[in-house]
Design an enzyme around this catalytic site. Structure first.
Site, PDB file in Angstrom:
ATOM      1  N   GLY B  32       0.844  -1.193   0.000  1.00 28.84           N
ATOM      2  CA  GLY B  32       0.000   0.000   0.000  1.00 28.84           C
ATOM      3  C   GLY B  32       0.882   1.247   0.000  1.00 28.84           C
ATOM      4  O   GLY B  32       2.101   1.162   0.189  1.00 28.84           O
ATOM      5  N   SER B  34       2.645   4.833   0.990  1.00 37.52           N
ATOM      6  CA  SER B  34       3.286   5.366   2.187  1.00 37.52           C
ATOM      7  C   SER B  34       2.215   6.006   3.069  1.00 37.52           C
ATOM      8  O   SER B  34       1.338   6.711   2.569  1.00 37.52           O
ATOM      9  CB  SER B  34       4.330   6.421   1.772  1.00 37.52           C
ATOM     10  OG  SER B  34       4.953   6.976   2.902  1.00 37.52           O
ATOM     11  N   SER B  36      -0.195   4.475   4.473  1.00 39.49           N
ATOM     12  CA  SER B  36      -1.495   3.773   4.368  1.00 39.49           C
ATOM     13  C   SER B  36      -1.825   3.019   5.652  1.00 39.49           C
ATOM     14  O   SER B  36      -2.993   2.686   5.899  1.00 39.49           O
ATOM     15  CB  SER B  36      -1.486   2.810   3.183  1.00 39.49           C
ATOM     16  OG  SER B  36      -0.453   1.853   3.316  1.00 39.49           O
ATOM     17  N   GLY B  37      -0.795   2.714   6.444  1.00 38.45           N
ATOM     18  CA  GLY B  37      -1.037   2.001   7.698  1.00 38.45           C
ATOM     19  C   GLY B  37      -0.428   0.595   7.740  1.00 38.45           C
ATOM     20  O   GLY B  37      -0.653  -0.142   8.704  1.00 38.45           O
ATOM     21  N   SER B  39       2.658  -0.696   8.289  1.00 34.45           N
ATOM     22  CA  SER B  39       3.514  -1.061   9.420  1.00 34.45           C
ATOM     23  C   SER B  39       2.738  -1.122  10.727  1.00 34.45           C
ATOM     24  O   SER B  39       2.956  -2.004  11.557  1.00 34.45           O
ATOM     25  CB  SER B  39       4.654  -0.050   9.580  1.00 34.45           C
ATOM     26  OG  SER B  39       5.639  -0.273   8.603  1.00 34.45           O
ATOM     27  N   SER B 106       5.987  -1.710  -1.949  1.00 36.31           N
ATOM     28  CA  SER B 106       6.005  -2.699  -3.055  1.00 36.31           C
ATOM     29  C   SER B 106       4.967  -2.343  -4.119  1.00 36.31           C
ATOM     30  O   SER B 106       3.981  -3.056  -4.307  1.00 36.31           O
ATOM     31  CB  SER B 106       5.806  -4.124  -2.517  1.00 36.31           C
ATOM     32  OG  SER B 106       4.731  -4.247  -1.604  1.00 36.31           O
TER      33      SER B 106
END
Lengths: 208, 208
Positions: B32, B34, B36-37, B39, B106
């Site tokens: 997703g 940067s 986006s949640g 991690s 990715s």
């Protein structure tokens, strides 16, 4: 939604993962000539540790050269990068809480130093499998020394590329004269004395 | 020497390592934009799984970009190589018997396909954290979108480098509207229904 299970923002860290496995993370780095016995001894040690309930992982050419490092050849630069990546992966696997064993020739002192410096002192053990070139050449299980002698393989360690003997390896195994069982027992004793293995250990014999 | 413990030349394999951990190895691949949640959700899921006794490992920029992939930048080629290496390490960690979570943008379908193809179908789950660019730009916790908007960061995904939406991700999370707890619960339900989690699961709530 149930509120029985509440998540707090404490990430899972190395200590948590290692404690879950009731062990201290460690990288056991085997170095020595091709055919010195690195993989065999590392594999035997891994099996004994696993049977004793430790959580291990073995990195060697088989699972690295065809994957993570498949873009690398055998020039000095590529060997250096190969060992750097293996070191970084060993570090990640130790961060996952595992006891990591690696079996690579890793002929250059500077490269082994780079890997050692990646890890806390207590998490790195260098094991020199000290088998003479003569014995390795006699074993030559894959015919590589023969090919290197005929010039069909270039930059082969011990033939036309140097092996830099470790100066301060934590463990030195006499790979030419000791049996695999004797080497594994020497390692178990070292790990026990270093408080890596909590329980006592029983010497093994090999029935390969 | 005692012969009580006898070593046979059966190497320790993925099945042995996973059985020791009473789990099925798996790679849970979050993708997703940067912010986006990825991690946060992956970290919360990891913590819940660890508490339930599963052996996990989380790979993200923090433990990869400064180590294994520190030689790589953000060009298309370097991003591709970054994802390839992460995929190979995830595969090794799954081979070690672990449940692996990865949190990388990715952005390219072809790269995610390469990683998927490294693993057996049953060991790969793609999780699309579908948070709109607008929401990610509003969050912008590190000020990266602002910098990219001013041209200070080049090839930033969503701004001047594409994000290729997954076409068949196993799980899609509505990262812009769902809470972290809702996303984690959706994942737990998916893993439970896929028989990855053996025991039942209890929905969580978040107290961050």
């Amino acid at each position: 939604m149930s509120s029985n299970v509440v998540w707090h923002s404490h990430p899972v860290d190395q200590q948590t993962r290692a404690a879950q496995k009731s062990q201290e993370p460690l990288v056991i780095w085997f170095t020595g000539l091709s055919a010195s016995g690195k993989s065999t001894i590392a594999g035997a040690l891994e099996q004994i540790l696993t049977r004793q309930g430790y959580h291990t992982y073995l990195l060697d050419g088989d699972n690295v050269r065809h994957g993570l490092c498949k873009d690398l050849g055998f020039s000095d630069d590529d060997r250096k990068e190969n060992i750097r990546r293996v070191g970084e992966v060993a570090k990640l696997a130790a961060d996952a809480g595992l006891i990591v064993l690696t079996a690579f020739i890793s002929p250059f002192r500077s490269d082994r130093r780079i890997v050692r410096d990646m890890l806390p002192q207590s998490q790195f053990v260098e094991v020199f499998v000290d088998t003479s070139l003569k014995v390795c050449q006699q074993r030559d299980p894959k015919g590589l020394y023969e090919k290197a002698g005929r010039g069909e393989i270039k930059q082969f360690t011990g033939i036309d590329s140097p092996y830099e003997t470790p100066e301060a390896a934590e463990v030195r195994l006499e790979g030419g004269t000791q049996s695999v069982a004797e080497s594994v027992n020497q390692l178990l004793e070292y790990l026990h004395n270093s408080n890596v293995l909590k329980a006592g250990y029983e010497p093994i014999s090999i029935n390969a």
